[in-house]
Design a protein around this motif. Structure first.
Motif, PDB file in Angstrom:
ATOM      1  N   MET A   1     -35.978  59.199  10.845  1.00 40.20           N
ATOM      2  CA  MET A   1     -36.850  58.886  11.987  1.00 40.20           C
ATOM      3  C   MET A   1     -36.290  59.549  13.251  1.00 40.20           C
ATOM      4  SD  MET A   1     -37.546  55.198  13.749  1.00 40.20           S
ATOM      5  CE  MET A   1     -38.162  54.513  12.215  1.00 40.20           C
ATOM      6  N   ALA A   2     -37.150  60.179  14.037  1.00 40.49           N
ATOM      7  CA  ALA A   2     -36.731  60.788  15.299  1.00 40.49           C
ATOM      8  C   ALA A   2     -36.756  59.747  16.408  1.00 40.49           C
ATOM      9  CB  ALA A   2     -37.655  61.953  15.650  1.00 40.49           C
ATOM     10  N   TRP A   3     -35.801  59.895  17.318  1.00 38.92           N
ATOM     11  CA  TRP A   3     -35.694  58.972  18.444  1.00 38.92           C
ATOM     12  C   TRP A   3     -35.813  59.727  19.760  1.00 38.92           C
ATOM     13  CZ3 TRP A   3     -35.908  53.965  17.370  1.00 38.92           C
ATOM     14  CH2 TRP A   3     -35.417  53.498  16.148  1.00 38.92           C
ATOM     15  N   TYR A   4     -36.642  59.189  20.652  1.00 36.05           N
ATOM     16  CA  TYR A   4     -36.699  59.700  22.023  1.00 36.05           C
ATOM     17  C   TYR A   4     -35.709  58.874  22.842  1.00 36.05           C
ATOM     18  CZ  TYR A   4     -38.207  61.218  26.578  1.00 36.05           C
ATOM     19  OH  TYR A   4     -38.202  61.758  27.835  1.00 36.05           O
ATOM     20  N   ALA A   5     -34.808  59.536  23.580  1.00 35.28           N
ATOM     21  CA  ALA A   5     -33.740  58.837  24.306  1.00 35.28           C
ATOM     22  C   ALA A   5     -34.009  58.811  25.812  1.00 35.28           C
ATOM     23  CB  ALA A   5     -32.399  59.510  24.027  1.00 35.28           C
ATOM     24  N   TYR A   6     -33.844  57.624  26.408  1.00 36.62           N
ATOM     25  CA  TYR A   6     -34.058  57.442  27.848  1.00 36.62           C
ATOM     26  C   TYR A   6     -32.739  57.419  28.618  1.00 36.62           C
ATOM     27  CZ  TYR A   6     -38.689  56.041  26.262  1.00 36.62           C
ATOM     28  OH  TYR A   6     -39.928  56.021  25.670  1.00 36.62           O
ATOM     29  N   CYS A   7     -31.797  56.616  28.136  1.00 39.00           N
ATOM     30  CA  CYS A   7     -30.542  56.467  28.847  1.00 39.00           C
ATOM     31  C   CYS A   7     -29.513  55.771  27.968  1.00 39.00           C
ATOM     32  CB  CYS A   7     -30.725  55.685  30.157  1.00 39.00           C
ATOM     33  SG  CYS A   7     -31.369  53.999  29.948  1.00 39.00           S
ATOM     34  N   ILE A   8     -28.283  55.788  28.424  1.00 46.01           N
ATOM     35  CA  ILE A   8     -27.198  55.019  27.821  1.00 46.01           C
ATOM     36  C   ILE A   8     -26.862  53.880  28.761  1.00 46.01           C
ATOM     37  CG2 ILE A   8     -24.711  55.094  27.316  1.00 46.01           C
ATOM     38  CD1 ILE A   8     -25.131  57.820  26.106  1.00 46.01           C
ATOM     39  N   ALA A   9     -26.617  52.702  28.196  1.00 42.22           N
ATOM     40  CA  ALA A   9     -26.311  51.518  28.992  1.00 42.22           C
ATOM     41  C   ALA A   9     -25.095  50.803  28.412  1.00 42.22           C
ATOM     42  CB  ALA A   9     -27.522  50.572  29.030  1.00 42.22           C
ATOM     43  N   GLU A  10     -24.646  49.788  29.123  1.00 42.92           N
ATOM     44  CA  GLU A  10     -23.525  48.986  28.646  1.00 42.92           C
ATOM     45  C   GLU A  10     -24.013  47.989  27.596  1.00 42.92           C
ATOM     46  OE1 GLU A  10     -20.699  48.023  32.208  1.00 42.92           O
ATOM     47  OE2 GLU A  10     -22.755  47.895  32.936  1.00 42.92           O
ATOM     48  N   LYS A  11     -23.381  47.991  26.467  1.00 42.51           N
ATOM     49  CA  LYS A  11     -23.773  47.076  25.397  1.00 42.51           C
ATOM     50  C   LYS A  11     -23.630  45.620  25.836  1.00 42.51           C
ATOM     51  CE  LYS A  11     -22.843  46.155  20.495  1.00 42.51           C
ATOM     52  NZ  LYS A  11     -22.014  46.567  19.322  1.00 42.51           N
ATOM     53  N   GLN A  12     -22.598  45.338  26.621  1.00 43.07           N
ATOM     54  CA  GLN A  12     -22.341  43.962  27.045  1.00 43.07           C
ATOM     55  C   GLN A  12     -23.444  43.418  27.963  1.00 43.07           C
ATOM     56  OE1 GLN A  12     -18.575  44.410  29.037  1.00 43.07           O
ATOM     57  NE2 GLN A  12     -19.510  44.885  31.011  1.00 43.07           N
ATOM     58  N   ALA A  13     -24.250  44.308  28.527  1.00 42.32           N
ATOM     59  CA  ALA A  13     -25.335  43.858  29.396  1.00 42.32           C
ATOM     60  C   ALA A  13     -26.489  43.268  28.604  1.00 42.32           C
ATOM     61  CB  ALA A  13     -25.829  45.019  30.260  1.00 42.32           C
ATOM     62  N   PHE A  14     -26.455  43.444  27.283  1.00 36.74           N
ATOM     63  CA  PHE A  14     -27.527  42.948  26.420  1.00 36.74           C
ATOM     64  C   PHE A  14     -26.905  42.067  25.335  1.00 36.74           C
ATOM     65  CE2 PHE A  14     -28.690  47.101  28.124  1.00 36.74           C
ATOM     66  CZ  PHE A  14     -29.904  46.813  28.746  1.00 36.74           C
ATOM     67  N   PRO A  15     -26.693  40.790  25.631  1.00 38.16           N
ATOM     68  CA  PRO A  15     -25.999  39.890  24.693  1.00 38.16           C
ATOM     69  C   PRO A  15     -26.640  39.847  23.309  1.00 38.16           C
ATOM     70  CG  PRO A  15     -26.275  38.844  26.846  1.00 38.16           C
ATOM     71  CD  PRO A  15     -27.071  40.108  26.875  1.00 38.16           C
ATOM     72  N   GLU A  16     -27.955  40.076  23.228  1.00 38.72           N
ATOM     73  CA  GLU A  16     -28.625  40.027  21.934  1.00 38.72           C
ATOM     74  C   GLU A  16     -28.092  41.083  20.973  1.00 38.72           C
ATOM     75  OE1 GLU A  16     -31.621  42.019  24.834  1.00 38.72           O
ATOM     76  OE2 GLU A  16     -29.897  40.672  24.901  1.00 38.72           O
ATOM     77  N   LEU A  17     -27.478  42.170  21.513  1.00 36.21           N
ATOM     78  CA  LEU A  17     -26.938  43.214  20.651  1.00 36.21           C
ATOM     79  C   LEU A  17     -25.659  42.778  19.938  1.00 36.21           C
ATOM     80  CD1 LEU A  17     -27.316  46.657  22.488  1.00 36.21           C
ATOM     81  CD2 LEU A  17     -28.420  45.888  20.391  1.00 36.21           C
ATOM     82  N   LEU A  18     -24.991  41.773  20.445  1.00 39.49           N
ATOM     83  CA  LEU A  18     -23.723  41.346  19.857  1.00 39.49           C
ATOM     84  C   LEU A  18     -23.907  40.819  18.439  1.00 39.49           C
ATOM     85  CD1 LEU A  18     -22.145  39.557  22.969  1.00 39.49           C
ATOM     86  CD2 LEU A  18     -21.843  41.927  22.199  1.00 39.49           C
ATOM     87  N   ARG A  19     -25.121  40.418  18.098  1.00 34.93           N
ATOM     88  CA  ARG A  19     -25.389  39.865  16.772  1.00 34.93           C
ATOM     89  C   ARG A  19     -26.105  40.862  15.862  1.00 34.93           C
ATOM     90  NH1 ARG A  19     -27.217  36.178  20.454  1.00 34.93           N
ATOM     91  NH2 ARG A  19     -29.389  36.654  19.917  1.00 34.93           N
ATOM     92  N   HIS A  20     -26.249  42.101  16.326  1.00 32.20           N
ATOM     93  CA  HIS A  20     -27.024  43.074  15.559  1.00 32.20           C
ATOM     94  C   HIS A  20     -26.287  44.407  15.461  1.00 32.20           C
ATOM     95  CE1 HIS A  20     -30.760  40.652  15.445  1.00 32.20           C
ATOM     96  NE2 HIS A  20     -30.357  40.229  16.624  1.00 32.20           N
TER      97      HIS A  20
END
Length: 258
Positions: A1-20
């Motif tokens: 699958m191809a991905w269009y990229a917008y930006c890079i951010a801090e993972k810690q700013a999105f707590p929901e990512l800690l479980r995924h």
């Protein structure tokens, strides 16, 4: 699958990512052509992406949507914007690019955390406009001799130096008024014969209101200039161009955009 990229951010700013470990949707954000935007976890970073199809039309409207997604993410995190049109052809190319550039990305995030970009446009009269008009009338339709041609080259060079001197003086004055953490300045001559300074200032987020007050004062002081302010923006002009290309990533570099 191809991905269009917008930006890079801090993972810690999105707590929901800690479980995924897999991309998860950002429910409140839509991307180019209304595509669902995802948080793509990559080590200590999150890449903001949406699914990409070759049929997606990357036109002027898409550029606006690209900037809007970055601005939405900027409300929650320090961001490193990707250039408009950045596409990774598959998961592996995205991961490889982030892995290869992770140190630079983390350095930039640390450097830009808590900061924003303010953008000034300053329009001023060309200090050489009258001389240029008079010279143009004098030489119109007459290429002149070799001696006259060399004299014209010297005059053009002199006018260019005078423009640069005036632009530099205004830029220094703006720097003293606003005292930014960093700045990026460009100057060009407009079709109307004026000089346009594009000035990007990097400031602390907490100083935005103070900066806006300084702008109001500067507008009163700089009577011979037309000034326009926009921001706060993500720090487009202050992201170092450090990304290495890998695999099938197209335009895969966070870069400054106006």
């Amino acid at each position: 699958m191809a991905w269009y990229a917008y930006c890079i951010a801090e993972k810690q700013a999105f707590p929901e990512l800690l479980r995924h470990r897999k991309p998860i949707p950002m429910e409140t954000v839509s991307g180019i052509a209304g595509n669902q935007v995802f948080l793509y976890p990559a080590s200590d970073l999150a890449v903001i992406v949406s699914e990409h199809s070759p049929e997606d039309n990357l036109n002027d409207r898409a550029a606006v949507e690209h900037a809007r997604v970055i601005a939405d993410c900027f409300k929650s995190s320090t961001v490193l914007p990707f250039r408009f049109g950045t596409v990774f052809t598959d998961d592996e190319s995205l991961r490889r690019s982030v892995r290869s550039n992770q140190r630079q990305f983390l350095t930039n995030i640390d450097r830009l955390r808590g900061k924003a970009e303010m953008h000034l446009k300053v329009l001023l009269d060309d200090c050489c406009r009258e001389q240029l008009h008079a010279y143009s009338l004098h030489t119109h339709g007459n290429p002149g001799t070799g001696k006259e041609y060399l004299a014209q080259l010297r005059e053009n060079a002199t006018r260019q130096r005078e423009r640069q001197t005036k632009a530099r003086a205004v830029s220094v004055q703006m720097h003293r008024m606003f005292s930014p953490l960093a700045e990026e300045v460009s100057c060009r001559r407009t079709d109307s014969g004026k000089m346009l300074l594009d000035i990007a200032h990097l400031i602390d987020n907490k100083c935005v209101e103070r900066y806006q007050n300084k702008y109001s004062s500067a507008s009163q002081i700089m009577k011979d200039c037309q000034m326009q302010l926009s921001g706060p923006w993500p720090p487009y002009h202050f992201v170092h161009r450090l990304t290495t290309r890998h695999g099938n990533a197209h335009h895969a570099a966070p870069v400054a955009q106006a």
